[in-house]
Design a protein around this motif. Structure first.
Motif, PDB file in Angstrom:
ATOM      1  N   MET A   1       0.848  -1.214   0.000  1.00 14.81           N
ATOM      2  CA  MET A   1       0.000   0.000   0.000  1.00 14.81           C
ATOM      3  C   MET A   1       0.875   1.253   0.000  1.00 14.81           C
ATOM      4  O   MET A   1       1.735   1.414   0.857  1.00 14.81           O
ATOM      5  N   ILE A   2       0.644   2.122  -0.969  1.00 13.40           N
ATOM      6  CA  ILE A   2       1.472   3.333  -1.069  1.00 13.40           C
ATOM      7  C   ILE A   2       0.590   4.567  -0.889  1.00 13.40           C
ATOM      8  O   ILE A   2      -0.481   4.657  -1.474  1.00 13.40           O
ATOM      9  N   LYS A   3       1.085   5.496  -0.057  1.00  9.47           N
ATOM     10  CA  LYS A   3       0.378   6.764   0.157  1.00  9.47           C
ATOM     11  C   LYS A   3       0.676   7.667  -1.033  1.00  9.47           C
ATOM     12  O   LYS A   3       1.843   7.903  -1.356  1.00  9.47           O
ATOM     13  N   LYS A   4      -0.386   8.147  -1.681  1.00 12.84           N
ATOM     14  CA  LYS A   4      -0.178   9.017  -2.859  1.00 12.84           C
ATOM     15  C   LYS A   4      -0.572  10.450  -2.524  1.00 12.84           C
ATOM     16  O   LYS A   4      -0.504  10.845  -1.371  1.00 12.84           O
ATOM     17  N   GLU A   5      -1.053  11.219  -3.507  1.00 10.65           N
ATOM     18  CA  GLU A   5      -1.224  12.663  -3.278  1.00 10.65           C
ATOM     19  C   GLU A   5      -2.444  13.006  -2.410  1.00 10.65           C
ATOM     20  O   GLU A   5      -3.383  12.241  -2.309  1.00 10.65           O
ATOM     21  N   LEU A   6      -2.352  14.192  -1.805  1.00  8.50           N
ATOM     22  CA  LEU A   6      -3.438  14.711  -0.972  1.00  8.50           C
ATOM     23  C   LEU A   6      -4.667  14.951  -1.840  1.00  8.50           C
ATOM     24  O   LEU A   6      -4.595  15.612  -2.876  1.00  8.50           O
ATOM     25  N   LEU A   7      -5.812  14.402  -1.404  1.00 12.06           N
ATOM     26  CA  LEU A   7      -7.056  14.603  -2.155  1.00 12.06           C
ATOM     27  C   LEU A   7      -7.886  15.717  -1.549  1.00 12.06           C
ATOM     28  O   LEU A   7      -8.568  16.464  -2.232  1.00 12.06           O
ATOM     29  N   TYR A   8      -7.824  15.796  -0.208  1.00 13.41           N
ATOM     30  CA  TYR A   8      -8.739  16.703   0.490  1.00 13.41           C
ATOM     31  C   TYR A   8      -8.177  16.989   1.866  1.00 13.41           C
ATOM     32  O   TYR A   8      -7.675  16.093   2.538  1.00 13.41           O
ATOM     33  N   GLU A   9      -8.246  18.240   2.297  1.00  8.16           N
ATOM     34  CA  GLU A   9      -7.859  18.557   3.672  1.00  8.16           C
ATOM     35  C   GLU A   9      -9.051  19.147   4.391  1.00  8.16           C
ATOM     36  O   GLU A   9      -9.565  20.207   4.017  1.00  8.16           O
TER      37      GLU A   9
ATOM     38  N   ILE B   1      -6.948  13.637   3.731  1.00 10.69           N
ATOM     39  CA  ILE B   1      -7.250  12.390   3.036  1.00 10.69           C
ATOM     40  C   ILE B   1      -6.346  12.293   1.798  1.00 10.69           C
ATOM     41  O   ILE B   1      -6.332  13.205   0.969  1.00 10.69           O
ATOM     42  N   PHE B   2      -5.631  11.170   1.715  1.00  9.57           N
ATOM     43  CA  PHE B   2      -4.723  10.945   0.586  1.00  9.57           C
ATOM     44  C   PHE B   2      -5.214   9.780  -0.265  1.00  9.57           C
ATOM     45  O   PHE B   2      -5.842   8.851   0.234  1.00  9.57           O
TER      46      PHE B   2
ATOM     47  N   LEU C   1      -9.199   2.225  -1.709  1.00 17.27           N
ATOM     48  CA  LEU C   1      -8.736   2.577  -0.367  1.00 17.27           C
ATOM     49  C   LEU C   1      -8.221   4.003  -0.300  1.00 17.27           C
ATOM     50  O   LEU C   1      -7.647   4.517  -1.265  1.00 17.27           O
ATOM     51  N   LEU C   2      -8.425   4.635   0.857  1.00 16.04           N
ATOM     52  CA  LEU C   2      -7.914   5.983   1.102  1.00 16.04           C
ATOM     53  C   LEU C   2      -7.024   5.961   2.337  1.00 16.04           C
ATOM     54  O   LEU C   2      -7.163   5.080   3.198  1.00 16.04           O
ATOM     55  N   TRP C   3      -6.150   6.944   2.423  1.00 15.45           N
ATOM     56  CA  TRP C   3      -5.199   7.050   3.542  1.00 15.45           C
ATOM     57  C   TRP C   3      -5.592   8.302   4.345  1.00 15.45           C
ATOM     58  O   TRP C   3      -5.627   9.390   3.783  1.00 15.45           O
TER      59      TRP C   3
ATOM     60  N   SER D   1       0.022   4.258  11.176  1.00 16.05           N
ATOM     61  CA  SER D   1       1.019   4.865  12.065  1.00 16.05           C
ATOM     62  C   SER D   1       0.220   5.411  13.235  1.00 16.05           C
ATOM     63  O   SER D   1      -0.989   5.228  13.298  1.00 16.05           O
ATOM     64  N   HIS D   2       0.891   6.115  14.148  1.00 14.06           N
ATOM     65  CA  HIS D   2       0.173   6.649  15.300  1.00 14.06           C
ATOM     66  C   HIS D   2      -0.997   7.533  14.879  1.00 14.06           C
ATOM     67  O   HIS D   2      -2.018   7.558  15.535  1.00 14.06           O
ATOM     68  N   ARG D   3      -0.818   8.282  13.773  1.00 14.32           N
ATOM     69  CA  ARG D   3      -1.899   9.199  13.396  1.00 14.32           C
ATOM     70  C   ARG D   3      -2.534   8.898  12.042  1.00 14.32           C
ATOM     71  O   ARG D   3      -3.245   9.736  11.479  1.00 14.32           O
ATOM     72  N   GLU D   4      -2.270   7.717  11.498  1.00 16.27           N
ATOM     73  CA  GLU D   4      -2.780   7.411  10.164  1.00 16.27           C
ATOM     74  C   GLU D   4      -3.509   6.067  10.114  1.00 16.27           C
ATOM     75  O   GLU D   4      -3.069   5.098  10.733  1.00 16.27           O
ATOM     76  N   MET D   5      -4.576   6.024   9.342  1.00 18.25           N
ATOM     77  CA  MET D   5      -5.262   4.755   9.080  1.00 18.25           C
ATOM     78  C   MET D   5      -5.646   4.677   7.597  1.00 18.25           C
ATOM     79  O   MET D   5      -5.822   5.703   6.942  1.00 18.25           O
ATOM     80  N   VAL D   6      -5.766   3.439   7.117  1.00 19.93           N
ATOM     81  CA  VAL D   6      -6.254   3.226   5.757  1.00 19.93           C
ATOM     82  C   VAL D   6      -7.713   2.788   5.862  1.00 19.93           C
ATOM     83  O   VAL D   6      -8.056   1.954   6.713  1.00 19.93           O
ATOM     84  N   VAL D   7      -8.543   3.399   5.031  1.00 16.83           N
ATOM     85  CA  VAL D   7      -9.989   3.106   5.081  1.00 16.83           C
ATOM     86  C   VAL D   7     -10.509   2.778   3.694  1.00 16.83           C
ATOM     87  O   VAL D   7      -9.890   3.125   2.679  1.00 16.83           O
ATOM     88  N   LYS D   8     -11.672   2.131   3.671  1.00 14.46           N
ATOM     89  CA  LYS D   8     -12.342   1.901   2.394  1.00 14.46           C
ATOM     90  C   LYS D   8     -12.826   3.239   1.854  1.00 14.46           C
ATOM     91  O   LYS D   8     -13.292   4.089   2.621  1.00 14.46           O
TER      92      LYS D   8
END
Ligand code: TMP
Ligand code: ASP
Length: 239
Positions: free
Chosen positions: A1-9, A15-16, A23-25, A75-82
Motif C-alpha cells: 500500500m502506497i500513500k499518494k497525493e493529498l485529495l482533500y484537507e 485524506i490521501f 482505499l484511502l489514507w 502509524s500513530h496518526r494514520e489509518m487506511v480506510v475503504k
C-alpha cells in the motif's frame, strides 16, 4: 500500500489517495475548530489520540457485527480506510441533553432523556449543517427512505454497543455524531468516533472529557483525550 497525493484537507483530517482505488489514507491532525470553523486552535497529541480512539471503537463495533470503513492502522496518526461514496447526512444520537439540543429545546444540560433521540443534519458547510428530517433528506435526494431506515437501525445499535463499553469504564456517552457512506452499494460507517465527535462525561464527577473542553475554553483538552484513551485501552498514551 502506497500513500499518494493529498485529495482533500478537512478541519481535523487529511485524506490521501493510495495505489488502490478502493482505499484511502487518512491522517488525523492536531488542529481543532469549533462553531463551523469560527474558533480555531490546535491540541497537541489530538491527531494520534483520535486515530487510536477511533480505531479502538471501529474494532469494537466490528466485533459486534457493525462494519466500518477501517482497514488498517498505518502509524500513530494514520489509518487506511475503504473509499466510500459519502452520504451527506450527519447522524447525531443523544442519551443526555447537552449542546445544541439543550439550547434548542431549553432542556438543562445533563437532563437524562427518556429515550434516545436521533437527529439528522445536512452536511453543508455553507448552510452550517442545518437540522433536517426524513422528508428533507428525501427531497434533497441525500439518501433513500430504505437507506435511512437502515442507517437509523445501525446508529441505534452503535449507541448500545458504545454505551455499554463506556459504562464499564465509568464514562457516560452523552451524545455523538456518525457519518455513513456506500461501498459497493452497502451502507458502511465512516469518518471517526472520537472525543471530537462524541461527548463523554466521567460518570461520577461529571467532568467533560471531550471537545467541549476546547469549545468552551475549559482547559486540559489534551489531558481529557488522554484520559479517554487510558480508560478505553488501560494504557497511558506516550506519543
Ligand atoms: P451538538 O450538540 O453541537 O449538536 O453536537 C452533538 C454531537 O455531535 C456532539 O457529540 C458533537 C458532535 N458534533 C460533531 O461531531 N461535529 C459537529 O460539527 C457538531 C456540531 C457536533
Ligand atoms: N467541527 C465543527 C467545526 O469546526 C463543529 C464542532 O465540532 O463544534 O466547526
Amino acid at each position: 500500500m502506497i500513500k499518494k497525493e493529498l485529495l482533500y484537507e478537512g478541519k481535523a483530517k487529511k485524506i490521501f489517495r493510495t495505489d488502490d482505488p478502493n482505499l484511502l489514507w487518512v491522517e488525523y491532525k492536531d488542529d481543532a475548530t469549533a462553531f463551523n470553523g469560527l474558533k480555531k486552535g490546535a491540541v497537541s497529541g489530538k491527531g494520534e489520540l483520535n486515530n487510536k480512539i477511533s480505531a479502538h471503537f471501529f474494532r469494537l463495533l466490528a466485533q459486534n457485527g457493525i462494519e466500518s470503513h477501517l482497514v488498517a492502522e498505518k502509524s500513530h496518526r494514520e489509518m487506511v480506510v475503504k473509499s466510500l461514496q459519502i452520504i451527506r447526512v450527519e447522524v447525531v444520537l443523544r442519551n443526555i441533553a447537552a449542546g445544541s439540543l439543550s439550547k434548542r429545546l431549553g432542556l438543562p444540560e445533563g437532563t437524562v432523556l427518556p429515550s434516545t433521540v436521533v437527529e439528522y443534519y445536512y452536511k453543508n458547510d455553507e448552510l452550517h449543517d442545518p437540522l433536517v428530517n426524513d422528508d428533507h433528506i428525501r427531497i434533497l435526494d441525500l439518501a433513500t427512505p430504505e437507506q435511512m431506515s437502515e442507517i437509523k437501525e445501525i446508529a441505534l445499535k452503535v449507541n448500545e454497543v458504545l454505551r455499554a463499553h463506556l459504562a464499564e469504564r465509568e464514562l457516560d456517552l452523552i451524545d455523538f455524531k456518525l457519518e455513513f457512506g456506500l461501498h459497493n452499494g452497502q451502507i458502511i460507517l465512516g469518518d471517526e468516533i472520537s472525543p471530537d465527535t462524541c461527548r463523554f462525561w466521567d460518570k461520577n464527577t461529571r467532568k467533560k472529557l471531550d471537545k467541549d473542553r476546547f469549545r468552551q475554553d475549559l482547559g486540559d483538552v489534551e489531558q481529557a483525550y488522554r484520559e479517554v484513551y487510558r480508560r478505553l485501552t488501560g494504557k497511558q498514551h506516550t506519543g
